[in-house]
Scaffold this active site. Sequence first.
Site, PDB file in Angstrom:
ATOM      1  N   ASN A  80       0.802  -1.226   0.000  1.00 19.46           N
ATOM      2  CA  ASN A  80       0.000   0.000   0.000  1.00 19.46           C
ATOM      3  C   ASN A  80       0.831   1.270   0.000  1.00 19.46           C
ATOM      4  OD1 ASN A  80      -1.668  -2.093   2.093  1.00 19.46           O
ATOM      5  ND2 ASN A  80      -2.723  -1.380   0.251  1.00 19.46           N
ATOM      6  N   ILE A  88       0.995   6.811  -0.524  1.00 23.08           N
ATOM      7  CA  ILE A  88       0.287   5.888   0.365  1.00 23.08           C
ATOM      8  C   ILE A  88      -1.150   5.706  -0.102  1.00 23.08           C
ATOM      9  CG2 ILE A  88      -0.523   5.531   2.733  1.00 23.08           C
ATOM     10  CD1 ILE A  88       1.809   7.504   3.548  1.00 23.08           C
ATOM     11  N   CYS A  89      -1.622   4.477  -0.075  1.00 22.90           N
ATOM     12  CA  CYS A  89      -3.031   4.182  -0.318  1.00 22.90           C
ATOM     13  C   CYS A  89      -3.671   3.803   1.017  1.00 22.90           C
ATOM     14  CB  CYS A  89      -3.181   3.040  -1.330  1.00 22.90           C
ATOM     15  SG  CYS A  89      -4.897   2.654  -1.722  1.00 22.90           S
ATOM     16  N   LEU A  90      -4.399   4.748   1.602  1.00 20.84           N
ATOM     17  CA  LEU A  90      -5.069   4.527   2.885  1.00 20.84           C
ATOM     18  C   LEU A  90      -6.347   5.349   2.885  1.00 20.84           C
ATOM     19  CD1 LEU A  90      -4.919   3.251   5.742  1.00 20.84           C
ATOM     20  CD2 LEU A  90      -3.771   5.342   6.495  1.00 20.84           C
TER      21      LEU A  90
END
Length: 217
Positions: A80, A88-90
Amino acid sequence: MSDNRSRRIAKELADVQQDKQAGIQVWTINDDISHLKGMFRGPEGTPYEGGYFVVDIEIPIDYPFRPPKMNFDTKIYHPNVSSQTGAICLDILKDQWSPVYTMKSALISLQSLLCTPEPSNPQDAQVAQVYLQNYQQFVRTAREWTSSYAAAPAGVDLDAENTEFGGIDPNIITNLQQFGFSTELIVRVLQREHIKSQEDLKDYPNGINGILDQLLH
């Protein structure tokens, strides 16, 4: 910068400084409270254990109604997080953000993401593929990257017991250094105000902000 936004950011910084248990550090860059760095340790029992991970934080003009922009400065091998850019993938840094969240809660969520990657929603598809198809290889590479790129910054130990400065908690000194004050001045003021522990700091009038006032005068 609006007064409300400035006060909100200053309060969040003070809260982080006072919360020793969280194991999170946040500091400003060149005294600009819209550009900060955050740091946390890799969680135990993960390939990131023992690493110190620094995150770049940019605060938008309409914060806290929009999320901060966060990128890993420290290279990390994770589905992620982009292995090239640190993006960032959040979800809480995107459409699931709420004004009730803070920089500290976002950093804690990032730390938790290191425990529970989400390869089905990757930022780095190649790392996610390795995670899903050859987990042991993923673990080996993540550990190698942690060892190579996530060593503790010089002078920083989130757990250390300080003996050099009369028993003053080193986290307090490190945090105040981020505001540009010299170690000598910080130690002198803390000793004068009888501040050795986070508990002392919590009980001090206005907490970290009260000490900052003393350092400025």
